[in-house]
Scaffold this motif. Structure first.
Motif, PDB file in Angstrom:
ATOM      1  N   SER A   1      -9.860  -2.125   0.475  1.00 23.36           N
ATOM      2  CA  SER A   1     -10.268  -2.098   1.581  1.00 23.36           C
ATOM      3  C   SER A   1     -11.717  -3.643   1.796  1.00 23.36           C
ATOM      4  O   SER A   1     -11.630  -3.965   2.968  1.00 23.36           O
ATOM      5  CB  SER A   1     -10.735  -0.963   2.119  1.00 23.36           C
ATOM      6  N   GLU A   2     -12.767  -2.758   1.226  1.00 28.71           N
ATOM      7  CA  GLU A   2     -13.812  -3.658   1.252  1.00 28.71           C
ATOM      8  C   GLU A   2     -13.639  -5.135   0.508  1.00 28.71           C
ATOM      9  O   GLU A   2     -14.333  -5.657   1.059  1.00 28.71           O
ATOM     10  CB  GLU A   2     -14.607  -2.706   0.036  1.00 28.71           C
TER      11      GLU A   2
ATOM     12  N   ARG B   1       1.219  -1.154   0.090  1.00 28.61           N
ATOM     13  CA  ARG B   1      -0.003  -0.285  -0.029  1.00 28.61           C
ATOM     14  C   ARG B   1       0.620   1.382  -0.144  1.00 28.61           C
ATOM     15  O   ARG B   1       0.354   2.703  -0.643  1.00 28.61           O
ATOM     16  CB  ARG B   1      -0.631   0.483   1.116  1.00 28.61           C
TER      17      ARG B   1
ATOM     18  N   GLU C   1      -7.661   1.171  -5.539  1.00 31.73           N
ATOM     19  CA  GLU C   1      -7.465   1.987  -4.107  1.00 31.73           C
ATOM     20  C   GLU C   1      -5.782   2.190  -4.415  1.00 31.73           C
ATOM     21  O   GLU C   1      -5.668   3.768  -2.975  1.00 31.73           O
ATOM     22  CB  GLU C   1      -7.777   1.132  -2.706  1.00 31.73           C
TER      23      GLU C   1
ATOM     24  N   ALA D   1     -13.599 -11.240   4.809  1.00 28.77           N
ATOM     25  CA  ALA D   1     -13.410 -11.484   6.023  1.00 28.77           C
ATOM     26  C   ALA D   1     -14.678 -11.801   6.257  1.00 28.77           C
ATOM     27  O   ALA D   1     -14.807 -12.534   7.322  1.00 28.77           O
ATOM     28  CB  ALA D   1     -13.003 -11.032   6.430  1.00 28.77           C
ATOM     29  N   THR D   2     -15.567 -11.116   6.197  1.00 31.61           N
ATOM     30  CA  THR D   2     -17.112 -11.249   6.548  1.00 31.61           C
ATOM     31  C   THR D   2     -18.113 -11.858   5.580  1.00 31.61           C
ATOM     32  O   THR D   2     -19.474 -11.647   6.203  1.00 31.61           O
ATOM     33  CB  THR D   2     -17.662  -9.621   7.350  1.00 31.61           C
TER      34      THR D   2
ATOM     35  N   GLU E   1     -10.963  -6.996   1.429  1.00 35.95           N
ATOM     36  CA  GLU E   1     -10.897  -7.414   2.584  1.00 35.95           C
ATOM     37  C   GLU E   1     -11.735  -8.080   3.794  1.00 35.95           C
ATOM     38  O   GLU E   1     -12.139  -9.076   3.938  1.00 35.95           O
ATOM     39  CB  GLU E   1      -9.689  -6.636   3.204  1.00 35.95           C
ATOM     40  N   HIS E   2     -12.440  -6.671   3.385  1.00 39.54           N
ATOM     41  CA  HIS E   2     -13.845  -6.817   4.106  1.00 39.54           C
ATOM     42  C   HIS E   2     -14.792  -7.992   3.904  1.00 39.54           C
ATOM     43  O   HIS E   2     -14.872  -8.843   4.562  1.00 39.54           O
ATOM     44  CB  HIS E   2     -14.673  -5.663   4.442  1.00 39.54           C
TER      45      HIS E   2
ATOM     46  N   ILE F   1     -24.928 -11.906  10.747  1.00 34.54           N
ATOM     47  CA  ILE F   1     -24.561 -12.767   9.516  1.00 34.54           C
ATOM     48  C   ILE F   1     -24.531 -14.579   9.813  1.00 34.54           C
ATOM     49  O   ILE F   1     -25.265 -14.987   8.759  1.00 34.54           O
ATOM     50  CB  ILE F   1     -22.545 -12.384   9.406  1.00 34.54           C
TER      51      ILE F   1
ATOM     52  N   ILE G   1     -13.417  -3.312   9.511  1.00 36.69           N
ATOM     53  CA  ILE G   1     -13.443  -5.129   9.608  1.00 36.69           C
ATOM     54  C   ILE G   1     -14.117  -5.585  10.964  1.00 36.69           C
ATOM     55  O   ILE G   1     -14.803  -6.505  11.534  1.00 36.69           O
ATOM     56  CB  ILE G   1     -12.224  -5.560   8.935  1.00 36.69           C
TER      57      ILE G   1
ATOM     58  N   LYS H   1     -11.365   4.712   4.350  1.00 32.09           N
ATOM     59  CA  LYS H   1     -10.779   2.946   4.347  1.00 32.09           C
ATOM     60  C   LYS H   1      -9.986   3.873   5.114  1.00 32.09           C
ATOM     61  O   LYS H   1      -8.753   2.466   5.270  1.00 32.09           O
ATOM     62  CB  LYS H   1     -10.802   2.132   3.370  1.00 32.09           C
TER      63      LYS H   1
ATOM     64  N   LEU I   1     -17.447  -7.828  12.101  1.00 34.70           N
ATOM     65  CA  LEU I   1     -16.927  -9.388  13.428  1.00 34.70           C
ATOM     66  C   LEU I   1     -18.258  -9.214  14.460  1.00 34.70           C
ATOM     67  O   LEU I   1     -18.327 -10.486  15.027  1.00 34.70           O
ATOM     68  CB  LEU I   1     -15.805  -9.286  13.486  1.00 34.70           C
TER      69      LEU I   1
END
Lengths: 201, 471
Positions: free
Chosen positions: B149-150, A35, A84, B156-157, B152-153, A187, A177, A113, A181
């Motif tokens: 980033s999304e 990044r 990104e 993960a989810t 990755e989101h 979910i 994230i 983000k 979670l």
């Protein structure tokens, strides 16, 4: 994520409409698997000539704007590719806030983000800030996220809107994230129901 | 009571959670992954000790960086490209996601592979770290691009934090005239609404001319919804959709097919749905179009002339001046007098079998104009195989085109396929941005038949004139 609270710094004017993410960071720099390190190639094809020499006319190459932290730009900033790498390059250069009449959707999301605050404002207000940015290094703009205000170098104050959830994440430097979670039960529940209703998915 | 749009219905069917401030968590049915926007996301998972929540709903394929020449499965010359493709290979295997490596005939552009394999189905939510994910909206799936980033989101989810967009209806009434295609529809819409006209909206395309399109054509239309600024483009599924999906490797079968079909048939906007914006265009008013500038909104019918900066208002005056300078064009020049150096047929916009058939139909028995180089890059290994079975490769190679392996290729020039500075290209891709196809390269966007016509004559050409000759 790095927090964004209050920023006082040099604002640079980039008065062009439809600045796309290919302009912000061209394709050859998307080959990285990191990044960091993209700031040197921010706006690469406008900033450097074919041989890699700086174009002295480009705003970020001018002595007054080398330490720019705020960018004031034209309509539809960040359109095109979802990369990104665009906000990564902006952040790596040292810019933490972009102000424009409108932003492309994916770029706008990507900024939040990465600890960058994109602020959409009506054209008349962007024009005021553009003029202020044209003054150069001695003119410093202040962006206060908590109070949702921008203050020009001569004290003109402009209010801006920001989504409350995104504001909260920026002020606290939160990793979303982790937040999602925390909703793992919801979910799980959704997936169980879906296994009944739409088993083919 | 106000009815719901198709977008409203898809949104409601995937809503996992809604916070008090209106922030929503949306479930993601399919996550497509390519090598350029995913390495940092997988690295993020490793760093935080997280796993991929639904590897069976995650489909990875390298497309942006891969060379389109033979021998690529053993060697990629550009080291950075090779590292990125290898990183995807390792990530796909480490995290156990569905994967089509470059050696697999099913490899291709992610937005062509998804529908081809039946991963993309009506009623789904589909995301990918790529703005042209809008393509999948052609199936009546809510599909849009996301950042890394999304990515990755979602890994993960299996969810995404979202705010709901507004509803926009784009209706194309009537019947398309000969020589006018799905690409002309989508460019004409952007020409009318501008590249920011769709910002904040999800577009549903409807009307007789949209219904008459094949799935390939519908994908072309939705693909460029992003160029109009919209989060996503949608077309309600119908028999054309169901016929395309049926029998695909990952489409439901037997009783599940029947159950799916029953639900899919409900996926359309109610007659009394609320629209925040409506745009209507008569198909009969659409001509074959080309772009003249460096934004996809710089669209004109091929019968037009290069505009002057003074024809525009506001910030667009300076933008037009800059575009004309970059493109090396003089105001008042008829578009048909613009000579091209290269022709590119391919991309997620127009790299499907129907696109290749359409271009080949124009090229049959003809050759590239002197000094023009041509490249055809099929959207997937399977599209390529199908085209070879139909003998289309022969038409292209006999006309003087290079017949390449599948990938994104020159559309964004991340692999060796690029324009040289000043080189002008008739392209079936989606972006005419400065430097997009190579630093200093000049891109004119158009349909496959228009690109084929330019290849034959060596300048931008109204394909209808060639069609008239063959009648």
């Amino acid at each position: 994520m790095e927090k964004f609270e209050k920023l006082t710094g040099i604002a640079a004017p980039l008065d062009l409409v439809n600045i796309d993410t290919d302009m912000i960071i061209p394709k050859q720099y998307l080959k990285t698997i990191k990044r960091e390190g993209l700031g040197v190639n921010l706006f690469d094809e406008m900033r450097y000539d074919q041989d890699g020499n700086e174009n002295p006319d480009f705003v970020l190459n001018k002595p007054a704007y080398r330490e720019t932290q705020i960018l004031v730009a034209g309509d539809n900033f960040g359109c095109g590719s979802s990369r990104e790498h665009a906000p990564w390059a902006i952040k790596d250069f040292g810019i933490r806030c972009v102000i424009a009449p409108s932003f492309a959707d994916i770029f706008f999301n990507n900024c939040f983000k990465n600890g960058i605050l994109p602020i959409p404002l009506p054209q008349e207000q962007v024009d005021i800030l553009m003029k202020d940015a044209e003054k150069g290094a001695n003119a410093r703009m202040t962006v206060d996220l908590e109070n949702q205000t921008i203050t020009t170098s001569d004290g003109v104050e402009i209010a801006f809107e920001v989504d409350p959830f995104r504001k909260h994440c920026l002020l606290e430097g939160l990793d979303d994230i982790g937040l999602t979670l925390n909703k793992a039960t919801a979910i799980d529940g959704f997936e169980s129901k879906m296994a009944q209703d739409r088993p083919w998915v | 009571m106000t009815g719901k749009t198709l977008y409203d219905k898809l949104w409601d069917a995937h809503l996992v959670d809604q916070a008090e401030d209106g922030t929503c968590l949306l479930y993601i049915d399919r996550h497509l992954v390519h090598e350029v926007t995913s390495p940092q996301a997988f690295e993020g998972l490793r760093m935080s000790g997280r796993t991929v929540r639904a590897p069976e709903k995650t489909i990875a394929v390298p497309d942006h960086n891969v060379p389109t020449t033979e021998g690529r499965e053993t060697k990629i010359d550009n080291e950075e490209s090779r590292i990125q493709v290898e990183a995807l290979d390792k990530n796909a295997r480490d995290f156990g996601v569905v994967y089509y490596p470059v050696s697999d005939i099913r490899q291709g552009i992610v937005h062509i592979v998804g529908p081809e394999q039946g991963w993309t189905l009506p009623g789904m939510t589909v995301v990918c770290g790529d703005s042209h994910t809008a393509t999948h909206g052609a199936f009546g799936a809510l599909a849009h691009g996301i950042g890394t980033s999304e990515v990755e989101h979602v890994l993960a989810t299996q969810t995404l934090i979202q705010k709901k967009s507004k509803n926009m209806k784009v209706e194309i009434t009537g019947t398309l005239p000969p020589g006018v295609t799905a690409k002309d529809i989508t460019l004409a819409v952007i020409g009318k609404t501008g590249t920011a006209g769709g910002t904040g909206y999800v577009i549903e395309y409807c009307g007789e001319a949209i219904r008459a399109l094949s799935m390939e054509g519908r994908m072309t239309v939705c693909n460029m919804a992003i160029e109009g600024g919209a989060r996503a483009g949608l077309i309600a599924p119908d028999d054309t959709t169901f016929d395309y999906v049926k029998g695909r490797p990952h489409a439901p079968k037997g009783a599940q097919w029947e159950a799916a079909l029953t639900w899919w048939k409900t996926l359309k906007s109610d007659d009394n749905a609320h629209w925040d914006k409506v745009v209507t265009i008569r198909a009969e008013d659409i001509a074959p179009v080309v772009t003249w500038g460096t934004s996809p909104e710089d669209v004109l019918p091929i019968t037009g002339t290069v505009p002057a900066p003074g024809d525009f208002q506001g910030g667009k005056v300076e933008a037009a001046r800059r575009s004309l300078d970059y493109m090396g064009l003089k105001p008042g020049t008829p578009l048909t007098e613009i000579k091209v150096d290269a022709v590119f047929i391919g991309s997620c916009t127009n790299g499907r079998i129907e696109d290749l058939r359409a271009a080949a139909e124009i090229l049959k028995g003809k050759t590239l104009a002197p000094g023009v180089r041509g490249m055809v890059v099929p959207g997937s290994g399977l599209v390529r195989a199908q085209a070879e079975e139909e003998g289309l490769d022969k038409v292209f190679t006999e006309a003087g085109f290079e017949w390449r392996l599948a990938g994104c290729s020159m559309c964004l020039g991340m692999n060796p396929d690029q324009l040289a500075p000043g080189e002008r290209c008739a392209a079936t891709s989606n972006r005419n941005f400065e430097g997009r196809m190579g630093r200093g390269g000049r891109t004119h966007l158009m349909s496959p038949v228009m690109a084929a016509a330019a290849a034959v004559t060596g300048h931008l050409t109204d394909v209808r004139e060639l069609l008239a000759e063959t009648v």
